[in-house]
Design a protein around this motif. Structure first.
Motif, PDB file in Angstrom:
ATOM      1  N   VAL A  85      86.510  35.274  -8.745  1.00  0.00           N
ATOM      2  CA  VAL A  85      86.652  34.750 -10.105  1.00  0.00           C
ATOM      3  C   VAL A  85      88.052  35.031 -10.625  1.00  0.00           C
ATOM      4  O   VAL A  85      88.708  34.173 -11.227  1.00  0.00           O
ATOM      5  CB  VAL A  85      85.592  35.372 -11.038  1.00  0.00           C
ATOM      6  N   ARG A  86      88.545  36.238 -10.383  1.00  0.00           N
ATOM      7  CA  ARG A  86      89.889  36.605 -10.840  1.00  0.00           C
ATOM      8  C   ARG A  86      90.958  35.750 -10.171  1.00  0.00           C
ATOM      9  O   ARG A  86      91.934  35.350 -10.807  1.00  0.00           O
ATOM     10  CB  ARG A  86      90.157  38.089 -10.566  1.00  0.00           C
ATOM     11  N   ALA A  87      90.747  35.456  -8.884  1.00  0.00           N
ATOM     12  CA  ALA A  87      91.731  34.655  -8.154  1.00  0.00           C
ATOM     13  C   ALA A  87      91.843  33.251  -8.727  1.00  0.00           C
ATOM     14  O   ALA A  87      92.912  32.642  -8.698  1.00  0.00           O
ATOM     15  CB  ALA A  87      91.353  34.582  -6.675  1.00  0.00           C
ATOM     16  N   ASN A  88      90.727  32.735  -9.243  1.00  0.00           N
ATOM     17  CA  ASN A  88      90.709  31.367  -9.751  1.00  0.00           C
ATOM     18  C   ASN A  88      90.941  31.283 -11.255  1.00  0.00           C
ATOM     19  O   ASN A  88      90.902  30.197 -11.822  1.00  0.00           O
ATOM     20  CB  ASN A  88      89.375  30.705  -9.411  1.00  0.00           C
ATOM     21  N   SER A  89      91.193  32.421 -11.888  1.00  0.00           N
ATOM     22  CA  SER A  89      91.441  32.403 -13.332  1.00  0.00           C
ATOM     23  C   SER A  89      92.927  32.287 -13.649  1.00  0.00           C
ATOM     24  O   SER A  89      93.309  32.068 -14.786  1.00  0.00           O
ATOM     25  CB  SER A  89      90.898  33.687 -13.976  1.00  0.00           C
ATOM     26  N   GLY A  90      93.766  32.408 -12.591  1.00  0.00           N
ATOM     27  CA  GLY A  90      95.212  32.316 -12.785  1.00  0.00           C
ATOM     28  C   GLY A  90      95.707  30.913 -12.532  1.00  0.00           C
ATOM     29  O   GLY A  90      94.935  29.955 -12.440  1.00  0.00           O
ATOM     30  N   PRO A  91      97.023  30.738 -12.400  1.00  0.00           N
ATOM     31  CA  PRO A  91      97.599  29.415 -12.133  1.00  0.00           C
ATOM     32  C   PRO A  91      97.221  28.910 -10.760  1.00  0.00           C
ATOM     33  O   PRO A  91      96.777  29.669  -9.897  1.00  0.00           O
ATOM     34  CB  PRO A  91      99.117  29.668 -12.226  1.00  0.00           C
ATOM     35  N   GLY A 296      80.686  27.147   0.791  1.00  0.00           N
ATOM     36  CA  GLY A 296      81.711  26.718  -0.148  1.00  0.00           C
ATOM     37  C   GLY A 296      82.163  27.846  -1.053  1.00  0.00           C
ATOM     38  O   GLY A 296      83.366  28.092  -1.211  1.00  0.00           O
ATOM     39  N   VAL A 297      81.214  28.582  -1.641  1.00  0.00           N
ATOM     40  CA  VAL A 297      81.539  29.681  -2.550  1.00  0.00           C
ATOM     41  C   VAL A 297      82.238  30.809  -1.795  1.00  0.00           C
ATOM     42  O   VAL A 297      83.120  31.486  -2.346  1.00  0.00           O
ATOM     43  CB  VAL A 297      80.264  30.187  -3.248  1.00  0.00           C
ATOM     44  N   TRP A 298      81.851  31.032  -0.528  1.00  0.00           N
ATOM     45  CA  TRP A 298      82.503  32.066   0.282  1.00  0.00           C
ATOM     46  C   TRP A 298      84.003  31.780   0.409  1.00  0.00           C
ATOM     47  O   TRP A 298      84.831  32.692   0.394  1.00  0.00           O
ATOM     48  CB  TRP A 298      81.862  32.117   1.661  1.00  0.00           C
ATOM     49  N   HIS A 299      84.351  30.502   0.514  1.00  0.00           N
ATOM     50  CA  HIS A 299      85.763  30.144   0.608  1.00  0.00           C
ATOM     51  C   HIS A 299      86.462  30.322  -0.737  1.00  0.00           C
ATOM     52  O   HIS A 299      87.571  30.854  -0.800  1.00  0.00           O
ATOM     53  CB  HIS A 299      85.918  28.691   1.067  1.00  0.00           C
ATOM     54  N   GLU A 300      85.821  29.845  -1.793  1.00  0.00           N
ATOM     55  CA  GLU A 300      86.439  29.934  -3.122  1.00  0.00           C
ATOM     56  C   GLU A 300      85.380  29.653  -4.176  1.00  0.00           C
ATOM     57  O   GLU A 300      84.630  28.694  -4.067  1.00  0.00           O
ATOM     58  CB  GLU A 300      87.590  28.922  -3.239  1.00  0.00           C
ATOM     59  N   LEU A 301      85.339  30.481  -5.190  1.00  0.00           N
ATOM     60  CA  LEU A 301      84.368  30.298  -6.272  1.00  0.00           C
ATOM     61  C   LEU A 301      84.974  29.365  -7.311  1.00  0.00           C
ATOM     62  O   LEU A 301      85.625  29.796  -8.265  1.00  0.00           O
ATOM     63  CB  LEU A 301      84.007  31.648  -6.894  1.00  0.00           C
ATOM     64  N   SER A 302      84.787  28.063  -7.083  1.00  0.00           N
ATOM     65  CA  SER A 302      85.377  27.062  -7.970  1.00  0.00           C
ATOM     66  C   SER A 302      84.545  25.789  -7.888  1.00  0.00           C
ATOM     67  O   SER A 302      83.818  25.569  -6.915  1.00  0.00           O
ATOM     68  CB  SER A 302      86.818  26.764  -7.548  1.00  0.00           C
ATOM     69  N   PRO A 303      84.638  24.917  -8.918  1.00  0.00           N
ATOM     70  CA  PRO A 303      83.871  23.659  -8.883  1.00  0.00           C
ATOM     71  C   PRO A 303      84.176  22.804  -7.662  1.00  0.00           C
ATOM     72  O   PRO A 303      83.281  22.170  -7.111  1.00  0.00           O
ATOM     73  CB  PRO A 303      84.300  22.961 -10.177  1.00  0.00           C
ATOM     74  N   PRO A 365      94.137  19.300  -6.795  1.00  0.00           N
ATOM     75  CA  PRO A 365      94.065  20.340  -7.831  1.00  0.00           C
ATOM     76  C   PRO A 365      92.825  20.291  -8.709  1.00  0.00           C
ATOM     77  O   PRO A 365      92.500  21.269  -9.377  1.00  0.00           O
ATOM     78  CB  PRO A 365      95.339  20.091  -8.661  1.00  0.00           C
ATOM     79  N   SER A 366      92.132  19.154  -8.751  1.00  0.00           N
ATOM     80  CA  SER A 366      90.934  19.048  -9.585  1.00  0.00           C
ATOM     81  C   SER A 366      89.961  18.068  -8.951  1.00  0.00           C
ATOM     82  O   SER A 366      90.333  17.248  -8.103  1.00  0.00           O
ATOM     83  CB  SER A 366      91.302  18.574 -10.995  1.00  0.00           C
ATOM     84  N   LEU A 367      88.705  18.168  -9.373  1.00  0.00           N
ATOM     85  CA  LEU A 367      87.684  17.246  -8.875  1.00  0.00           C
ATOM     86  C   LEU A 367      87.999  15.811  -9.291  1.00  0.00           C
ATOM     87  O   LEU A 367      87.781  14.868  -8.524  1.00  0.00           O
ATOM     88  CB  LEU A 367      86.310  17.654  -9.407  1.00  0.00           C
ATOM     89  N   ALA A 368      88.516  15.638 -10.506  1.00  0.00           N
ATOM     90  CA  ALA A 368      88.842  14.292 -10.978  1.00  0.00           C
ATOM     91  C   ALA A 368      89.901  13.651 -10.087  1.00  0.00           C
ATOM     92  O   ALA A 368      89.793  12.468  -9.716  1.00  0.00           O
ATOM     93  CB  ALA A 368      89.325  14.360 -12.422  1.00  0.00           C
ATOM     94  N   LYS A 369      90.914  14.430  -9.724  1.00  0.00           N
ATOM     95  CA  LYS A 369      91.972  13.911  -8.858  1.00  0.00           C
ATOM     96  C   LYS A 369      91.438  13.602  -7.469  1.00  0.00           C
ATOM     97  O   LYS A 369      91.801  12.574  -6.863  1.00  0.00           O
ATOM     98  CB  LYS A 369      93.104  14.919  -8.769  1.00  0.00           C
ATOM     99  N   SER A 370      90.571  14.457  -6.945  1.00  0.00           N
ATOM    100  CA  SER A 370      90.017  14.213  -5.602  1.00  0.00           C
ATOM    101  C   SER A 370      89.164  12.949  -5.595  1.00  0.00           C
ATOM    102  O   SER A 370      89.218  12.161  -4.637  1.00  0.00           O
ATOM    103  CB  SER A 370      89.201  15.419  -5.134  1.00  0.00           C
ATOM    104  N   MET A 371      88.387  12.708  -6.662  1.00  0.00           N
ATOM    105  CA  MET A 371      87.584  11.492  -6.739  1.00  0.00           C
ATOM    106  C   MET A 371      88.479  10.258  -6.810  1.00  0.00           C
ATOM    107  O   MET A 371      88.174   9.210  -6.226  1.00  0.00           O
ATOM    108  CB  MET A 371      86.665  11.543  -7.960  1.00  0.00           C
ATOM    109  N   GLU A 372      89.593  10.405  -7.512  1.00  0.00           N
ATOM    110  CA  GLU A 372      90.538   9.289  -7.606  1.00  0.00           C
ATOM    111  C   GLU A 372      91.120   8.952  -6.233  1.00  0.00           C
ATOM    112  O   GLU A 372      91.188   7.780  -5.845  1.00  0.00           O
ATOM    113  CB  GLU A 372      91.667   9.652  -8.570  1.00  0.00           C
ATOM    114  N   VAL A 373      91.524   9.991  -5.487  1.00  0.00           N
ATOM    115  CA  VAL A 373      92.110   9.770  -4.153  1.00  0.00           C
ATOM    116  C   VAL A 373      91.086   9.186  -3.198  1.00  0.00           C
ATOM    117  O   VAL A 373      91.386   8.241  -2.441  1.00  0.00           O
ATOM    118  CB  VAL A 373      92.661  11.109  -3.603  1.00  0.00           C
TER     119      VAL A 373
END
Length: 382
Positions: A85-91, A296-303, A365-373
């Motif tokens: 969680v801390r890793a994904n709370s930064g930039p 998925g969560v094991w790799h990174e806790l993110s949407p 960088p985001s789910l919205a961008k990935s859906m667009e691509v």
């Protein structure tokens, strides 16, 4: 400290040399000590955290403590969750090695494996030092494989110098470095990048697609190469750890792909997530989704990684349904070698592309961008 760094190479050579120069009585103490020193040198916070987890879990499991199994399962899991969680709370450019202690994801799953098997009374009799030796094992501490305690303990007690292990170990290390540096970092990444940027009038869809192919194959050769180095390193010490990759891009469905990709992780999830969920719910689809979401969560806790896990979980479910349907509906394949080869080739191609498309979910960088691509690529195929 990474496997391709000079410090890792020096640590590997020093470990192997010192290990075999010492008498059998002191080898294991030396191996644990140099592992602890390497971790402390890389990050002293990681050393204290991993040492604390090791002592705490062993003490809790081997003494009369109420709810000891639950505590030992929650303790490393919550610590890993906190750092993710801390890793994904930064930039977005956060350096994960600084945000998450070195090797913590692998270390946590080894501890959880040990705790679960201990609660089942399925572990061979052993002492505290053998538990420490399992967790502080230099070849696998940073990037796997997630080897199992019973197999490690057998090697630990029976290890000896074997010429075939030495030759195989050196070969695996050389192959591993070749995969990482030559194929992954140069041929795949640089060549495809050069090819895509050099195409006159290349469409945005083609550039996105080639980037996904490059990223997926680069990821494979990097981690398969790291695993080869770790396996070879272990062999040079008289240990044989489990294989981690077995030509996943030549598999005919996404389920088979995952059984041959990061094998130590997927087999861990099959044993400790898929089977328990299946036993409780009698629903293989829910068990599959649970396992892939955990990966998925094991790799990174993110949407985006949760979505990536769901994407592959749904893919495996659909593949299971398709295999069941096609075994009867496509009976023309039987006895027709040409049709069989064609369908196998198309299946391999489809499976690889399914993974390539999935890579876009985690590379943007985001789910919205990935859906667009993904939309741009898929629409270009119509």
């Amino acid at each position: 400290m990474t496997i391709t760094s000079l410090s890792w190479l020096v640590a590997m050579i020093a470990t192997i040399s010192g290990f075999w120069l010492l008498t059998e009585r002191y080898r294991h103490l030396y191996l644990v000590s140099i592992t602890a020193a390497a971790v402390a040198y890389a990050d002293h916070r990681t050393f204290f955290l991993l040492s604390g987890l090791t002592v705490a879990t062993y003490w809790l499991l081997h003494f009369r403590v109420n709810h000891k199994t639950v505590i030992c399962l929650l303790l490393p899991t919550l610590i890993l969750g906190y750092f993710k969680v801390r890793a994904n709370s930064g930039p977005l450019n956060t350096i994960k090695d600084l945000a998450i202690p070195l090797g913590l994801s692998y270390y946590t799953f080894r501890i959880l494996h040990y705790v679960i098997e201990s609660s089942r009374e399925a572990l061979p009799k052993h002492g505290f030092f053998e538990y420490v030796a399992y967790l502080f094992f230099l070849p696998t501490i940073l990037i796997g494989p997630i080897h199992r305690f019973p197999a490690f303990l057998k090697n630990h007690r029976d290890h000896c110098w074997k010429a075939e292990n030495i030759s195989e170990g050196i070969e695996r290390i050389l192959i591993g470095y070749f995969k990482v540096t030559v194929i992954g970092s140069f041929l795949i990444s640089q060549f495809i990048l050069w090819y895509s940027t050099g195409l006159p009038g290349a469409s945005k869809a083609l550039v996105y697609y080639l980037d996904a192919v490059s990223g997926s194959l680069g990821l494979y050769f990097m981690f398969a190469g790291y695993s080869d180095v770790a396996i070879g390193f272990a062999l040079l010490l008289g240990y044989r750890v489990m294989e981690n990759f077995n030509f996943p891009f030549f598999q005919k469905d996404i389920g088979a792909f995952w059984r041959n990709w990061h094998i130590s992780l997927t087999s861990w999830c099959r044993e400790y997530i898929f089977m328990p969920v299946l036993a409780i719910t009698r629903n293989p689809y829910l068990a599959t989704l649970s396992s892939l979401m955990a990966i998925g969560v094991w790799h990174e806790l993110s949407p985006r990684y949760i979505a990536w896990g769901l994407y592959h979980g749904v893919g495996i479910i659909l593949a299971m349904r398709w295999i069941k349907f096609s075994s009867g509906a496509l009976s023309f394949r039987h006895g027709n070698a040409a049709a069989g080869y064609l369908m196998d080739g198309l299946s391999i191609l489809f499976t690889a592309n399914f993974f390539f498309i999935g890579y876009i979910i985690i590379s943007q960088p985001s789910l919205a961008k990935s859906m667009e691509v993904i939309g741009i690529i898929l629409l270009s195929w119509l």
